[in-house]
Design a protein around this motif. Structure first.
Motif, PDB file in Angstrom:
ATOM      1  N   UNK A 156      17.364  47.452  50.990  1.00 40.61           N
ATOM      2  CA  UNK A 156      18.413  46.449  50.797  1.00 40.61           C
ATOM      3  C   UNK A 156      19.016  45.989  52.118  1.00 40.61           C
ATOM      4  N   UNK A 157      19.104  46.902  53.057  1.00 39.43           N
ATOM      5  CA  UNK A 157      19.765  46.566  54.324  1.00 39.43           C
ATOM      6  C   UNK A 157      18.771  46.312  55.468  1.00 39.43           C
ATOM      7  N   UNK A 158      17.457  46.326  55.142  1.00 41.16           N
ATOM      8  CA  UNK A 158      16.455  46.024  56.168  1.00 41.16           C
ATOM      9  C   UNK A 158      16.301  44.516  56.375  1.00 41.16           C
ATOM     10  N   UNK A 159      15.667  44.157  57.468  1.00 44.09           N
ATOM     11  CA  UNK A 159      15.516  42.727  57.805  1.00 44.09           C
ATOM     12  C   UNK A 159      14.351  42.078  57.063  1.00 44.09           C
ATOM     13  N   UNK A 160      13.372  42.865  56.626  1.00 46.96           N
ATOM     14  CA  UNK A 160      12.171  42.292  56.011  1.00 46.96           C
ATOM     15  C   UNK A 160      12.485  41.598  54.691  1.00 46.96           C
ATOM     16  N   UNK A 161      13.377  42.197  53.861  1.00 45.81           N
ATOM     17  CA  UNK A 161      13.651  41.636  52.533  1.00 45.81           C
ATOM     18  C   UNK A 161      14.856  40.698  52.513  1.00 45.81           C
ATOM     19  N   UNK A 162      15.517  40.537  53.640  1.00 45.13           N
ATOM     20  CA  UNK A 162      16.772  39.800  53.672  1.00 45.13           C
ATOM     21  C   UNK A 162      16.692  38.421  53.055  1.00 45.13           C
ATOM     22  N   UNK A 163      15.626  37.690  53.346  1.00 51.78           N
ATOM     23  CA  UNK A 163      15.528  36.311  52.850  1.00 51.78           C
ATOM     24  C   UNK A 163      15.113  36.247  51.379  1.00 51.78           C
ATOM     25  N   UNK A 164      14.657  37.379  50.790  1.00 51.86           N
ATOM     26  CA  UNK A 164      14.207  37.378  49.384  1.00 51.86           C
ATOM     27  C   UNK A 164      15.243  37.987  48.426  1.00 51.86           C
ATOM     28  N   UNK A 165      16.224  38.688  48.972  1.00 49.77           N
ATOM     29  CA  UNK A 165      17.210  39.358  48.121  1.00 49.77           C
ATOM     30  C   UNK A 165      18.190  38.359  47.504  1.00 49.77           C
ATOM     31  N   UNK A 166      18.384  38.463  46.197  1.00 50.73           N
ATOM     32  CA  UNK A 166      19.389  37.648  45.515  1.00 50.73           C
ATOM     33  C   UNK A 166      20.770  38.284  45.683  1.00 50.73           C
ATOM     34  N   UNK A 167      20.826  39.632  45.623  1.00 49.10           N
ATOM     35  CA  UNK A 167      22.068  40.367  45.866  1.00 49.10           C
ATOM     36  C   UNK A 167      21.702  41.722  46.450  1.00 49.10           C
ATOM     37  N   UNK A 168      22.679  42.488  46.820  1.00 47.47           N
ATOM     38  CA  UNK A 168      22.435  43.797  47.449  1.00 47.47           C
ATOM     39  C   UNK A 168      22.788  44.934  46.489  1.00 47.47           C
ATOM     40  N   UNK A 169      22.482  44.741  45.220  1.00 45.54           N
ATOM     41  CA  UNK A 169      22.747  45.765  44.211  1.00 45.54           C
ATOM     42  C   UNK A 169      21.439  46.369  43.714  1.00 45.54           C
ATOM     43  N   UNK A 170      21.527  47.632  43.239  1.00 49.91           N
ATOM     44  CA  UNK A 170      20.396  48.273  42.572  1.00 49.91           C
ATOM     45  C   UNK A 170      20.561  48.023  41.078  1.00 49.91           C
ATOM     46  N   UNK A 171      19.577  47.378  40.454  1.00 51.72           N
ATOM     47  CA  UNK A 171      19.635  47.064  39.034  1.00 51.72           C
ATOM     48  C   UNK A 171      18.797  48.076  38.244  1.00 51.72           C
ATOM     49  N   UNK A 172      19.215  48.303  36.985  1.00 51.46           N
ATOM     50  CA  UNK A 172      18.466  49.207  36.105  1.00 51.46           C
ATOM     51  C   UNK A 172      17.943  48.406  34.924  1.00 51.46           C
ATOM     52  N   UNK A 173      16.622  48.399  34.789  1.00 51.21           N
ATOM     53  CA  UNK A 173      15.977  47.679  33.700  1.00 51.21           C
ATOM     54  C   UNK A 173      14.901  48.580  33.120  1.00 51.21           C
ATOM     55  N   UNK A 174      15.010  48.857  31.821  1.00 50.55           N
ATOM     56  CA  UNK A 174      14.072  49.783  31.166  1.00 50.55           C
ATOM     57  C   UNK A 174      14.024  51.138  31.877  1.00 50.55           C
ATOM     58  N   UNK A 175      15.232  51.635  32.244  1.00 55.45           N
ATOM     59  CA  UNK A 175      15.378  52.926  32.938  1.00 55.45           C
ATOM     60  C   UNK A 175      14.668  52.959  34.281  1.00 55.45           C
ATOM     61  N   UNK A 176      14.463  51.810  34.900  1.00 55.04           N
ATOM     62  CA  UNK A 176      13.821  51.728  36.215  1.00 55.04           C
ATOM     63  C   UNK A 176      14.806  51.133  37.215  1.00 55.04           C
ATOM     64  N   UNK A 177      14.838  51.719  38.445  1.00 53.62           N
ATOM     65  CA  UNK A 177      15.656  51.151  39.509  1.00 53.62           C
ATOM     66  C   UNK A 177      14.938  49.923  40.059  1.00 53.62           C
ATOM     67  N   UNK A 178      15.630  48.783  40.111  1.00 54.01           N
ATOM     68  CA  UNK A 178      14.997  47.520  40.507  1.00 54.01           C
ATOM     69  C   UNK A 178      15.846  46.782  41.537  1.00 54.01           C
ATOM     70  N   UNK A 179      15.133  45.870  42.279  1.00 55.10           N
ATOM     71  CA  UNK A 179      15.798  44.923  43.172  1.00 55.10           C
ATOM     72  C   UNK A 179      15.569  43.527  42.617  1.00 55.10           C
ATOM     73  N   UNK A 180      16.574  42.655  42.701  1.00 55.77           N
ATOM     74  CA  UNK A 180      16.440  41.284  42.216  1.00 55.77           C
ATOM     75  C   UNK A 180      16.008  40.406  43.389  1.00 55.77           C
ATOM     76  N   UNK A 181      14.725  39.869  43.302  1.00 56.90           N
ATOM     77  CA  UNK A 181      14.118  39.152  44.437  1.00 56.90           C
ATOM     78  C   UNK A 181      13.655  37.761  44.019  1.00 56.90           C
ATOM     79  N   UNK A 182      13.553  36.898  45.057  1.00 59.51           N
ATOM     80  CA  UNK A 182      12.962  35.574  44.859  1.00 59.51           C
ATOM     81  C   UNK A 182      11.440  35.682  44.880  1.00 59.51           C
TER      82      UNK A 182
END
Length: 740
Positions: free
Chosen positions: A161-187
């Motif tokens: 979340x705080x690295x430079x590689x994903x910065x332009x693809x991150x929608x927010x800096x939160x960890x989401x849980x979907x179907x009991x899985x930790x997820x990132x919301x990306x473009x």
């Protein structure tokens, strides 16, 4: 109870408007079960009354053990949540034992002896039913490993979340849980910078991505969870094996708790609504005092003496006849099932009935395809199959000609009474009431109507047939007065006069009832006063008897001590024996001095303790008097006037022949100096009058102030020849022997 019995009970409670009341009671049960308690109702009522004396908390919701026991008998393994149900009950039993109940409740709970293997199982569960993993080293270690892997997953996600590689693809800096899985919301296009699995799409078209970097950690956690489940299963097998060894105890405690649950639910429900529990007695009488139907928010209390076979309620429409009938049946039903109710338990008694039947509803509907009267006949035919039944019939002539119905029901009721039925009926027709009014086993009850306000009073009178007030009711609900007038003409003058006579009889009966009530109240008051006087007389007699016995024992002891003193030769021994005798004698109650309005002056002739003397001098509240050649310092309130005659002086060496009643000792312990000197002064005066020439004064050692004050007083007193410290065995420095 059978299914048919349950269905009948549900139908009856609905007819009597008791569904809400029953539902409120059932919410207090720990387990879901029928309201009927199997066994001797008298014994159950005794347990309930004893349990009412205890203050205890209600048990938690606990499942029935019957399916658990069946599973254990088949060598099955119980789940932890099933085992915890047993643990909850065991803990509650232990809590209840710690209350240390007495009587039949104490005897009952003492029979429940918890096996040792239950204690071993219980320690593995906390209060919420969670397994205490820290008690097992392996489980504790696995749990720590899971925490470490989860911590690593959190660290990986934070780096992404705080690295430079994903910065332009991150929608927010939160960890989401979907179907009991930790997820990132990306473009879209994220796959160029991170590898992962898409587990879902957002409404805006973005991707929920679970990074491949955490897959390894999650896999490790799954392996650990499998190990933990295997260990949990082993514990479940061990616990189930221990419970199987005590399967008979489980069956016993399950049944006993069912019974206790019946008791505690009724008690807790009664306490919450200020109700009482009344049990059915072994007869068919119904005497109700101040009963309030639970369906009515502001109910008028109902009282009735229904000891005869038939109770017929007549009178005004909408005057409360139907609810009165429901109240009688409801009280009988609640007494039968020990259901709490609002009633005067001291003045009420309700009999036992095998069946309670209510014929209230109109049976005519499309489904039944039957007329009202035919439906009623079907219900009455069913009654002939029962015995010892309480029956309530609302509007008995409903659906047919009232004259024909009166003749028919007159015979039907007579036959039902012969079969042991007890019947309460409501009707606003007078024909049937007239036919049955002269029977000794029929009680008449009339609903009263307030003609001035043109409203029913919801009150009832015994022994009369009530007027229906059909014309008044029609006027009250909007029928034109000219129509009502014409109806009266059609009804006929003779019938109207009959109604007036009925109403006049009701009025006279009402006045008589008020007079009876006033007389009963006065009689109750007199009986209460008589009872209180008898109790007081008995109490005073017992107290007098006790005091006599106590005084006799004290006098006997004093006489024995005096005999020993008379036989003694040593002076000190005599003093000791006489002091002991003085102690043994009953102490005379010292009454506070009465205020007097005499004003004395020097030279006045007075009386002091039955002896005549002269006042020498007066100072404040004290006086110096001369009595039989002796001068005494006394309180003025001890003096009484004795006319104007003078007293001849007597030589000081006159020997007085006075019975010696004064004590030989004066105890001043614990007194202030001024208070002690006042007591000492009176003591010496009494000793001089009684003729004692040697006494002892106890002042103690303490700070020395009281001892100093006593010495100075004795030095100045004109009648004290000398004084000295008492011998060691008589008080030593804490006492003075005084010679008068």
């Amino acid at each position: 109870m059978s299914i048919n019995s349950n269905n009948h009970f549900d139908k009856l409670t609905a007819q009597l408007d008791l569904l809400t009341h029953i539902a409120s009671l059932q919410s207090f049960f720990s387990r879901e079960q029928s309201l009927y308690i199997e066994g001797d109702q008298e014994r159950h009522f005794g347990f309930i009354k004893e349990l009412e004396k205890l203050v205890f908390k209600a048990p938690a919701k606990i499942a029935s053990f019957k399916p658990f026991i069946m599973h254990l008998k088949k060598q099955g393994v119980l789940r932890f949540e099933q085992i915890f149900e047993v643990v909850k009950l065991i803990r509650y039993i232990r809590y209840f034992k710690n209350l240390e109940p007495r009587g039949i409740i104490g005897e009952w709970i003492d029979k429940v002896v918890i096996p040792e293997n239950f204690i071993e199982i219980e320690k593995y569960f906390d209060e919420s039913g969670n397994f205490n993993e820290h008690l097992d080293e392996t489980l504790y270690g696995l749990n720590q490993r899971v925490k470490a892997h989860k911590s690593e997953i959190s660290s990986i996600l934070k780096r992404l979340l705080h690295g430079s590689k994903l910065g332009s693809y991150l929608i927010d800096t939160q960890v989401h849980y979907l179907n009991d899985e930790e997820c990132l919301l990306l473009r879209g296009g994220f796959n160029h910078v991170i590898k992962g699995s898409v587990v879902g799409r957002s409404t805006a078209g973005y991707f929920y991505v679970s990074p491949d970097a955490i897959i390894k950690e999650k896999q490790a956690i799954r392996y650990i969870d499998q190990e933990r489940e295997a260990l949990f299963y082993e514990y479940a097998k061990q616990f189930s094996s221990k419970l199987f060894e005590s399967v008979l105890f489980l069956g016993f405690i399950d049944k006993e708790f069912d019974r206790f649950d019946h008791y505690q639910a009724r008690i807790q429900f009664a306490r919450s609504k200020d109700l009482v529990i009344l049990h059915a007695q072994k007869n068919s009488d119904i005497v109700i005092a101040d009963f309030k139907h639970p369906a009515l928010e502001h109910a008028k209390s109902v009282s009735v003496d229904f000891t005869k076979n038939v109770l017929m309620i007549t009178g005004v429409n909408a005057g409360g006849k139907t609810m009165f009938l429901k109240s009688i049946l409801s009280s009988a039903l609640m007494a039968k099932y020990l259901i709490p109710m609002s009633i005067n338990e001291n003045r009420s008694k309700i009999g036992t009935f095998k069946h309670i039947e209510a014929i209230i509803d109109d049976p005519q509907n499309v489904k039944n395809d039957i007329s009202t009267f035919a439906g009623r006949m079907k219900e009455f035919a069913h009654l002939f199959t029962h015995r010892e039944t309480l029956v309530g019939v609302d509007e008995i002539e409903l659906g047919t000609d009232s004259d024909e119905a009166a003749a028919l029901f007159n015979v039907i009721l007579d036959e039902l009474v012969k079969k042991g039925q007890k019947i309460v009926i409501t009707t606003h027709h007078k024909r049937l009431a007239s036919l049955m009014a002269d029977r000794e086993d029929v009680e008449l009850l009339a609903a009263l109507y307030d003609e001035e306000r043109r409203l029913p009073t919801y009150e009832f009178l015994h022994g009369v047939i009530g007027k229906s007030y059909a014309f008044e009711t029609a006027s009250r609900y909007g029928i034109a007065s000219n129509i009502v007038t014409k109806a009266r003409e059609v009804y006929g003058l003779n019938h109207e006069k009959l109604s007036e006579l009925i109403e006049r009889g009701s009025t006279l009966e009402r006045e008589l009832k008020n007079k009876h009530r006033q007389v009963d109240e006065k009689l109750d008051e007199l009986q209460k006063k008589e009872l209180r006087l008898k109790e007081l007389e008995e109490s005073l007699y017992n107290e007098l008897k006790s005091q006599k016995q106590k005084l006799k024992a004290q006098f006997d002891e004093a006489i024995d001590a005096a005999k020993k003193a008379a036989n003694a030769t040593d002076t000190a021994a005599i003093h000791r024996a006489m002091n002991k005798a003085a102690k043994a004698l009953p102490k005379e109650e010292i009454k506070p001095p009465k205020k007097q309005s005499y004003n004395f002056s020097a030279g006045d002739v007075i009386k002091y303790r039955g002896k005549r003397g002269t006042v020498v001098s007066i100072k404040a509240k004290e006086a110096m008097i001369e009595v039989e050649g002796m001068r005494l310092r006394v309180k003025t309130y001890d003096l009484k006037p004795s006319g104007n005659e003078t007293v001849k002086k007597v030589k000081s060496d006159l020997q007085l022949n006075v019975q010696r009643k004064s004590g030989l000792k004066c105890d001043l312990h614990g007194m202030r100096s001024d208070e002690a000197l006042e007591v000492l002064d009176k003591f010496i005066s009494d000793a001089l009058i009684q003729g004692w020439d040697e006494v002892i004064v106890y002042h103690g050692i303490g700070t020395g102030k009281l001892s100093y004050a006593v010495k100075n007083y004795l030095k100045e007193h004109p009648k004290v020849k000398k004084f000295e410290d008492a011998p060691q065995h008589m008080g030593g420095y804490g006492a003075k022997l005084v010679y008068l």
